[in-house]
Write an enzyme that holds these catalytic residues in place. Structure first.
Site, PDB file in Angstrom:
ATOM      1  N   TRP A 102       0.835  -1.205   0.000  1.00  0.00           N
ATOM      2  CA  TRP A 102       0.000   0.000   0.000  1.00  0.00           C
ATOM      3  C   TRP A 102       0.863   1.245   0.000  1.00  0.00           C
ATOM      4  O   TRP A 102       0.564   2.220  -0.696  1.00  0.00           O
ATOM      5  CB  TRP A 102      -0.983  -0.009   1.166  1.00  0.00           C
ATOM      6  CG  TRP A 102      -1.954  -1.153   1.083  1.00  0.00           C
ATOM      7  CD1 TRP A 102      -2.101  -2.167   1.979  1.00  0.00           C
ATOM      8  CD2 TRP A 102      -2.909  -1.416   0.033  1.00  0.00           C
ATOM      9  NE1 TRP A 102      -3.072  -3.034   1.555  1.00  0.00           N
ATOM     10  CE2 TRP A 102      -3.577  -2.606   0.378  1.00  0.00           C
ATOM     11  CE3 TRP A 102      -3.229  -0.765  -1.156  1.00  0.00           C
ATOM     12  CZ2 TRP A 102      -4.585  -3.159  -0.440  1.00  0.00           C
ATOM     13  CZ3 TRP A 102      -4.218  -1.302  -1.970  1.00  0.00           C
ATOM     14  CH2 TRP A 102      -4.883  -2.486  -1.613  1.00  0.00           C
ATOM     15  N   ASP A 172      -1.899   6.675   6.464  1.00  0.00           N
ATOM     16  CA  ASP A 172      -2.894   5.723   5.965  1.00  0.00           C
ATOM     17  C   ASP A 172      -3.176   4.766   7.127  1.00  0.00           C
ATOM     18  O   ASP A 172      -2.339   3.948   7.480  1.00  0.00           O
ATOM     19  CB  ASP A 172      -2.325   4.970   4.761  1.00  0.00           C
ATOM     20  CG  ASP A 172      -3.282   3.893   4.231  1.00  0.00           C
ATOM     21  OD1 ASP A 172      -4.347   3.677   4.841  1.00  0.00           O
ATOM     22  OD2 ASP A 172      -2.941   3.264   3.197  1.00  0.00           O
ATOM     23  N   LYS A 196     -12.141  -2.164   6.487  1.00  0.00           N
ATOM     24  CA  LYS A 196     -11.315  -3.033   7.330  1.00  0.00           C
ATOM     25  C   LYS A 196     -11.863  -3.009   8.754  1.00  0.00           C
ATOM     26  O   LYS A 196     -12.356  -3.996   9.251  1.00  0.00           O
ATOM     27  CB  LYS A 196      -9.844  -2.576   7.324  1.00  0.00           C
ATOM     28  CG  LYS A 196      -9.260  -2.307   5.950  1.00  0.00           C
ATOM     29  CD  LYS A 196      -8.988  -3.570   5.166  1.00  0.00           C
ATOM     30  CE  LYS A 196      -8.671  -3.363   3.695  1.00  0.00           C
ATOM     31  NZ  LYS A 196      -7.607  -2.461   3.337  1.00  0.00           N
TER      32      LYS A 196
END
Ligand SMILES: *Cc1c(COP(=O)(O)O)cnc(C)c1O
Length: 360
Positions: A102, A172, A196
């Site tokens: 990511w 993030d 998530k």
């Protein structure tokens, strides 16, 4: 019909109480005679839903007054572009820490709009640890520093938040927002896709310090400008109404269950149960360096691909679902977000113990 233990990395398990509440309100929200899915985003009912969701998130994370909360679309992946588009305002340079897939995607996107300095990386070790950072590593003229607090795929997590002084720190937090206490004032901007640890896919949370608004590069599309969304209370266009509604129910559930402090305690307990077993097992082992371990995503392997496959298949038959690891790590991964009960992890460990005995 029975519920399984769902260890999916995302979209992920939600609290049963939240699903049942949504079910009970599905066709008639609060006497309105309509579903939240059917209602105008300008209606009094929906304004109430969105307002409460923001209020509850503010209270859960103790978000200071000088931060805006935005409910956006496009996932965390769109934030990889929105962050540089909006924050490359002065030197057009940013420091990034490369801790996994990511982070790499965030870096690739930022490079399209300015210059990116990767100040640390654990790529050479397949991202199985979080690199040490110190104040001297940050570029004094950087517009911002970007980190991924929790690396969903590799199962690593920053154990402390780097001090970046006057340089805004961007995080993030897609896979560990609301899982442990963070001091929001240490960050310039926090973003997280909801699917998530918050709610359904479709809504992305952005928490941004007010002084970072209004600096977007000229060519930034209107829809990608934080200021536009902030000025319009996240209702510049139709927001992801139903996802916001479910996220709001999750926030209520968190508050009713002791908030982030209580969640963190429970999450640490769940993670310790799993790691303790892994550390003592002859059959399974964790893949991450001990001092970089995530309490949300726990990758582990047997060291034998066939045995991994056998374990995943037998676990699935026993009601422990979605344990297959990400292809870049292999083996297994148990994602144990807020909504995973302690009992789910205890039962998984006892299943693993039995598997170990049967396959020793
Ligand atoms: C899942 C994930 C993403 C991507 O999220 P999308 O909402 O699918 O764009 C980005 N960062 C992290 C840390 C993630 O776990």
């Amino acid at each position: 019909m029975s519920r399984v233990y769902n260890f999916s990395a995302g979209p992920a398990t939600l609290p049963i109480e939240v699903l049942e509440k949504a079910q009970s309100e599905m066709t008639d929200y609060n006497g309105s005679g309509m579903s939240v899915m059917e209602m105008s985003h300008r209606s009094k009912d929906f304004i109430g839903i969105a307002g409460n969701a923001e209020k509850d998130l503010r209270s859960l994370m103790k978000i200071p007054e000088n931060y805006k909360v935005l409910f956006l679309q496009g996932g965390a992946s769109l934030q990889f572009a929105m962050v540089p588009l909006n924050l490359f305002s002065s030197s057009k340079k940013a420091d990034y820490v490369n801790t996994g897939s990511w982070s790499k995607k965030a870096i690739a996107e930022a490079k399209r709009y300015g210059s990116v300095n990767v100040i640390a990386s654990s790529e050479a070790a397949n991202f199985n640890y979080i690199p040490e950072l110190n104040a001297g590593m940050f570029s004094p003229d950087a517009d911002y520093v970007h980190i991924t607090t929790n690396n969903t795929i590799y199962g690593t997590c920053f154990q402390s938040i780097p001090e970046t002084g006057d340089i805004p720190l961007i995080a993030d937090m897609s896979s560990n927002i609301l899982s442990q206490e963070y001091d929001v004032s240490q960050f310039g901007l926090i973003y997280a896709g909801a699917q998530k640890n918050i709610g359904p896919a479709g809504v992305t949370i952005v928490i941004i310090r007010e002084d970072l608004l209004g600096k977007a590069q000229n060519f930034t599309p209107t829809m990608l400008n934080y200021k536009i969304h902030s000025d319009n209370e996240s209702m510049f266009n139709t927001p992801p109404c139903y996802s916001i509604y479910i996220a709001g129910l999750v926030f209520e559930w968190l508050l009713a269950n002791g908030g982030v402090i209580a969640m963190e305690k429970k999450n640490r307990q769940k993670a310790a149960t799993l790691y303790d077993y892994l550390d003592n097992s002859e059959r399974f082992k964790g893949t991450v360096e001990v001092n970089s371990r995530s309490i949300m995503n726990v990758p582990f392997v047997t060291g034998n691909d066939e045995l991994d496959a056998k374990f995943i298949s037998e676990a699935s038959s026993a009601g422990f679902k979605t344990l297959k690891g990400h292809r870049s790590v292999g083996g297994m991964r148990a994602s144990i977000y807020n909504a995973m009960p302690v009992e789910g992890v205890e039962k998984l460990v006892s299943f693993m113990r039995n598997f170990e005995q049967a396959n020793s």
